[in-house]
Design a protein around this motif. Structure first.
Motif, PDB file in Angstrom:
ATOM      1  N   HIS A 158       0.690  -0.567   0.282  1.00  0.00           N
ATOM      2  CA  HIS A 158       0.008  -0.216  -0.107  1.00  0.00           C
ATOM      3  C   HIS A 158       0.463   1.377  -0.316  1.00  0.00           C
ATOM      4  N   ALA A 159       1.870   1.559   0.330  1.00  0.00           N
ATOM      5  CA  ALA A 159       2.922   2.527   0.540  1.00  0.00           C
ATOM      6  C   ALA A 159       3.382   3.035  -0.542  1.00  0.00           C
ATOM      7  N   ALA A 160       3.270   2.132  -2.219  1.00  0.00           N
ATOM      8  CA  ALA A 160       3.576   1.967  -3.036  1.00  0.00           C
ATOM      9  C   ALA A 160       2.091   3.008  -4.175  1.00  0.00           C
ATOM     10  N   GLY A 161       1.443   2.532  -3.296  1.00  0.00           N
ATOM     11  CA  GLY A 161      -0.457   3.306  -4.298  1.00  0.00           C
ATOM     12  C   GLY A 161      -0.202   4.681  -3.941  1.00  0.00           C
ATOM     13  N   ASP A 162      -1.224   5.424  -3.946  1.00  0.00           N
ATOM     14  CA  ASP A 162      -1.915   6.595  -4.640  1.00  0.00           C
ATOM     15  C   ASP A 162      -2.202   7.665  -3.212  1.00  0.00           C
ATOM     16  N   ASP A 163      -2.209   6.478  -2.006  1.00  0.00           N
ATOM     17  CA  ASP A 163      -2.853   7.647  -0.770  1.00  0.00           C
ATOM     18  C   ASP A 163      -1.739   7.255  -0.279  1.00  0.00           C
ATOM     19  N   PHE A 164      -1.995   8.755   0.028  1.00  0.00           N
ATOM     20  CA  PHE A 164      -0.993   9.444   0.714  1.00  0.00           C
ATOM     21  C   PHE A 164      -1.074   9.492   2.751  1.00  0.00           C
ATOM     22  N   GLY A 165      -2.733   8.781   2.827  1.00  0.00           N
ATOM     23  CA  GLY A 165      -2.353   8.887   4.274  1.00  0.00           C
ATOM     24  C   GLY A 165      -2.459   7.046   4.859  1.00  0.00           C
ATOM     25  N   GLU A 166      -2.579   6.082   3.804  1.00  0.00           N
ATOM     26  CA  GLU A 166      -2.141   5.266   3.740  1.00  0.00           C
ATOM     27  C   GLU A 166      -0.617   5.000   3.913  1.00  0.00           C
ATOM     28  N   LEU A 167       0.223   5.722   3.208  1.00  0.00           N
ATOM     29  CA  LEU A 167       1.673   6.214   3.198  1.00  0.00           C
ATOM     30  C   LEU A 167       2.136   6.571   4.302  1.00  0.00           C
ATOM     31  N   PHE A 168       1.581   7.853   5.148  1.00  0.00           N
ATOM     32  CA  PHE A 168       1.463   7.781   6.804  1.00  0.00           C
ATOM     33  C   PHE A 168       1.394   6.654   7.062  1.00  0.00           C
ATOM     34  N   ALA A 169       0.618   5.699   7.770  1.00  0.00           N
ATOM     35  CA  ALA A 169       0.764   4.817   7.880  1.00  0.00           C
ATOM     36  C   ALA A 169       1.307   3.547   8.009  1.00  0.00           C
ATOM     37  N   ALA A 170       2.136   3.274   6.929  1.00  0.00           N
ATOM     38  CA  ALA A 170       3.118   2.858   6.724  1.00  0.00           C
ATOM     39  C   ALA A 170       3.969   2.556   6.600  1.00  0.00           C
ATOM     40  N   ILE A 171       4.529   4.157   6.569  1.00  0.00           N
ATOM     41  CA  ILE A 171       5.762   4.853   7.366  1.00  0.00           C
ATOM     42  C   ILE A 171       6.350   4.355   9.049  1.00  0.00           C
ATOM     43  N   CYS A 172       4.840   5.180   9.403  1.00  0.00           N
ATOM     44  CA  CYS A 172       4.583   4.555  11.282  1.00  0.00           C
ATOM     45  C   CYS A 172       4.945   3.468  11.397  1.00  0.00           C
ATOM     46  N   LEU A 173       4.751   2.195  10.388  1.00  0.00           N
ATOM     47  CA  LEU A 173       4.681   1.582  11.163  1.00  0.00           C
ATOM     48  C   LEU A 173       6.268   0.433  10.877  1.00  0.00           C
ATOM     49  N   PHE A 174       6.813   0.984   9.813  1.00  0.00           N
ATOM     50  CA  PHE A 174       8.652   0.956   9.450  1.00  0.00           C
ATOM     51  C   PHE A 174       9.535   1.207  10.442  1.00  0.00           C
ATOM     52  N   CYS A 175       8.719   2.046  10.537  1.00  0.00           N
ATOM     53  CA  CYS A 175       9.567   3.344  11.515  1.00  0.00           C
ATOM     54  C   CYS A 175       9.399   2.245  13.569  1.00  0.00           C
ATOM     55  N   ARG A 176       8.543   2.071  13.215  1.00  0.00           N
ATOM     56  CA  ARG A 176       8.113   0.726  14.665  1.00  0.00           C
ATOM     57  C   ARG A 176       9.106  -0.502  14.713  1.00  0.00           C
ATOM     58  N   GLN A 177       8.605  -0.810  13.845  1.00  0.00           N
ATOM     59  CA  GLN A 177       9.273  -2.224  13.630  1.00  0.00           C
ATOM     60  C   GLN A 177      10.946  -1.874  12.789  1.00  0.00           C
ATOM     61  N   ASP A 178      11.729  -1.009  12.928  1.00  0.00           N
ATOM     62  CA  ASP A 178      12.765  -0.909  12.717  1.00  0.00           C
ATOM     63  C   ASP A 178      12.894  -1.482  10.496  1.00  0.00           C
ATOM     64  N   ARG A 179      12.128  -1.091   9.871  1.00  0.00           N
ATOM     65  CA  ARG A 179      12.734  -1.584   8.438  1.00  0.00           C
ATOM     66  C   ARG A 179      12.958  -0.495   7.863  1.00  0.00           C
ATOM     67  N   ARG A 180      14.228   0.229   8.264  1.00  0.00           N
ATOM     68  CA  ARG A 180      14.949   1.505   7.178  1.00  0.00           C
ATOM     69  C   ARG A 180      14.700   1.079   6.310  1.00  0.00           C
ATOM     70  N   ASP A 181      14.686   0.568   5.490  1.00  0.00           N
ATOM     71  CA  ASP A 181      14.946  -0.332   4.510  1.00  0.00           C
ATOM     72  C   ASP A 181      13.533   0.212   3.128  1.00  0.00           C
ATOM     73  N   LEU A 182      12.423  -0.233   4.220  1.00  0.00           N
ATOM     74  CA  LEU A 182      11.476   0.312   3.551  1.00  0.00           C
ATOM     75  C   LEU A 182      11.309   1.719   3.450  1.00  0.00           C
ATOM     76  N   ALA A 183      11.762   1.629   4.677  1.00  0.00           N
ATOM     77  CA  ALA A 183      11.365   3.793   4.739  1.00  0.00           C
ATOM     78  C   ALA A 183      12.146   3.986   4.110  1.00  0.00           C
ATOM     79  N   LEU A 184      13.477   3.998   3.165  1.00  0.00           N
ATOM     80  CA  LEU A 184      13.983   4.536   2.484  1.00  0.00           C
ATOM     81  C   LEU A 184      13.244   4.550   0.942  1.00  0.00           C
ATOM     82  N   ALA A 185      12.807   2.511   0.303  1.00  0.00           N
ATOM     83  CA  ALA A 185      12.151   2.518  -0.835  1.00  0.00           C
ATOM     84  C   ALA A 185      11.267   3.607  -1.111  1.00  0.00           C
ATOM     85  N   ALA A 186      10.565   4.083   0.044  1.00  0.00           N
ATOM     86  CA  ALA A 186       9.322   4.466   0.183  1.00  0.00           C
ATOM     87  C   ALA A 186       9.604   5.832  -0.389  1.00  0.00           C
TER      88      ALA A 186
END
Length: 260
Positions: free
Chosen positions: A69-97
């Motif tokens: 969903h982070a790769a989609g068009d919804d900026f609100g879902e992108l916000f939630a996804a980045i919050c999740l990536f931070c809490r789960q220590d997934r720097r790779d996914l945050a950088l990909a976004a």
């Protein structure tokens, strides 16, 4: 049965993302509304937190759903996804976004900046400060907003980004230099006070006021009657001596009313 349960969880995590997106977008409209109390905004914050926490509990499957969903068009879902990536220590996914981001997409850039402002792990900060100094148009304005908000000491990197970044990133970088009170920035900020772009001039004026530079007040006094960018900085830093001018400007513009 296992496939059914997996499908159920995927649908649940997608619902968490959808609801988090709705609440995030609603929250953005509540902040500037003078009729909405902080308690009302707090109710939205609590509901938003519950959905993000639900994603955190979802572990790797929730991360996979959020990654899609982070790769989609919804900026609100992108916000939630980045919050999740931070809490789960997934720097790779945050950088990909960040890499996928179109710098011209202000809503997505704002969503990523908001998520990192609130959630970026301390362990990520050194690497992200280095990215800021690169001046990359995908990184510089977002990370300047993040580190200015958090008052992270990164003055040299902000100055590097200022020299290298696209003009559209300058207001964020200038604002951040004021927020962290980086005194060596006074010289460049005085130059930007005479920029041809009003957002840059306004940000420079406010940053210089934060740095205690008295020359900015006189400069805004000279400009406020004819240039609207100077009105708010004068209201913030001008003191009682600005009252007659601001009183007259309040009869002419909304900026004058706010500054007064």
């Amino acid at each position: 049965m296992a496939n059914f349960y997996r499908a159920f969880l995927i649908e649940l995590y997608e619902e968490y993302l959808e609801e988090a997106s709705f609440l995030y977008e609603q929250r953005l409209t509540l902040y500037p509304n003078p009729e909405v109390t902080w308690k009302k905004i707090g109710e939205f914050e609590e509901r938003l937190e519950a959905h993000i926490d639900g994603l955190v509990v979802g572990g790797e499957l929730a991360i996979e759903v959020a990654k899609t969903h982070a790769a989609g068009d919804d900026f609100g879902e992108l916000f939630a996804a980045i919050c999740l990536f931070c809490r789960q220590d997934r720097r790779d996914l945050a950088l990909a976004a960040l890499e996928r981001l179109d710098p011209a997409d202000a809503k997505k850039a704002g969503a990523i900046a908001d998520a990192l402002k609130y959630e970026i792990p301390n362990a990520w900060i050194p690497d992200f400060v280095t990215l800021l100094g690169s001046g990359d148009p995908k990184f510089a304005p977002i990370l300047a907003r993040v580190f200015g908000y958090r008052r992270q000491p990164c003055g040299p990197q902000l100055l590097d980004a200022m020299r290298r970044c696209a003009p559209t990133a300058l207001p964020e970088i200038v604002w951040s230099l004021g927020r962290i009170a980086h005194l060596p920035a006074k010289g460049p900020l005085l130059d930007y006070l005479r920029s041809e772009e009003d957002p840059v001039r306004s940000a420079a004026a406010i940053a210089l006021a934060r740095l205690g530079e008295p020359a900015v007040i006189d400069y805004c006094f000279d400009k406020a009657a004819s240039q609207s960018w100077a009105i708010l900085p004068l209201g913030l830093a001008g003191g009682r001596s600005a009252l007659p001018l601001l009183s007259s400007l309040a009869l002419k513009s909304a900026d004058g009313i706010v500054a007064l």
